[in-house]
Design a protein around this motif. Structure first.
Motif, mmCIF file in Angstrom:
data_model
loop_
_atom_site.group_PDB
_atom_site.id
_atom_site.type_symbol
_atom_site.label_atom_id
_atom_site.label_comp_id
_atom_site.label_asym_id
_atom_site.label_seq_id
_atom_site.Cartn_x
_atom_site.Cartn_y
_atom_site.Cartn_z
ATOM 1 N N PHE A 1 0.794 -1.219 0.000
ATOM 2 C CA PHE A 1 0.000 0.000 0.000
ATOM 3 C C PHE A 1 0.830 1.274 0.000
ATOM 4 C CE2 PHE A 1 -2.915 -3.135 1.926
ATOM 5 C CZ PHE A 1 -3.877 -3.108 0.939
ATOM 6 N N GLN A 2 2.144 1.172 -0.032
ATOM 7 C CA GLN A 2 2.966 2.369 -0.111
ATOM 8 C C GLN A 2 2.866 3.012 -1.491
ATOM 9 O OE1 GLN A 2 6.875 1.134 0.982
ATOM 10 N NE2 GLN A 2 6.589 1.591 3.165
ATOM 11 N N ASN A 3 2.674 2.220 -2.520
ATOM 12 C CA ASN A 3 2.639 2.734 -3.879
ATOM 13 C C ASN A 3 1.255 3.230 -4.280
ATOM 14 O OD1 ASN A 3 5.322 2.048 -4.155
ATOM 15 N ND2 ASN A 3 4.868 0.032 -4.986
ATOM 16 N N VAL A 4 0.241 2.981 -3.471
ATOM 17 C CA VAL A 4 -1.118 3.407 -3.799
ATOM 18 C C VAL A 4 -1.286 4.859 -3.368
ATOM 19 C CG1 VAL A 4 -3.568 3.014 -3.366
ATOM 20 C CG2 VAL A 4 -2.008 1.082 -3.524
ATOM 21 N N GLY B 1 -3.859 7.681 -8.059
ATOM 22 C CA GLY B 1 -3.953 6.365 -8.689
ATOM 23 C C GLY B 1 -5.336 5.750 -8.524
ATOM 24 N N VAL B 2 -5.902 5.888 -7.326
ATOM 25 C CA VAL B 2 -7.242 5.359 -7.070
ATOM 26 C C VAL B 2 -8.268 6.109 -7.922
ATOM 27 C CG1 VAL B 2 -9.038 5.100 -5.320
ATOM 28 C CG2 VAL B 2 -6.668 4.563 -4.752
#
Length: 124
Positions: free
Chosen positions: A12-15, A19-20
């Motif tokens: 979840f660090q890259n989210v 992006g969502v």
């Protein structure tokens, strides 16, 4: 997730919020495009169905006129031609309407209303 050996913090660090939002907007775009394409396809299929029905009716009427216009043919031959034309019309579905499923839609709506009435009576 730790018991499965997956480090949840790294997933979840890259989210990011952007992006969502991008994924949601892309999914919404795909749904709207699907609706538009299905609407256009229904219009095209309906137009082709109407055109083919009109072509079949025109063919049947013209052949009927040709059969009756042949005054030199004996009565038996004319009768056999008309029987053959009736069989061809039955196979092509010339006698049916351009929208054969209209009656079925009305019947389904009536059955759905009955079902909701039965469900309401069971609840009460």
């Amino acid at each position: 997730m730790k018991s499965a050996g997956i480090d949840a913090k790294q997933l979840f660090q890259n989210v990011t919020l952007e992006g969502v939002i991008f994924v949601i907007m892309s999914a919404l775009l795909v749904v709207v495009a699907y609706w538009i394409i299905s609407f256009i396809m229904r219009l095209v299929v309906g137009a082709v169905r109407q055109a083919l029905w009109l072509l079949k009716v025109t063919f049947a009427i013209s052949v009927f006129g040709l059969i009756l216009g042949d005054t030199e043919a004996p009565v038996g031959t004319t009768a056999m031609r008309l029987v053959f034309l009736a069989l061809v019309c039955a196979l092509l579905g010339v006698g049916t309407s351009a929208k054969p499923d209209a009656h079925l839609k009305d019947r389904i709506k009536m059955l759905e209303r009955r079902l909701t009435e039965i469900e309401k009576s069971k609840v009460n």
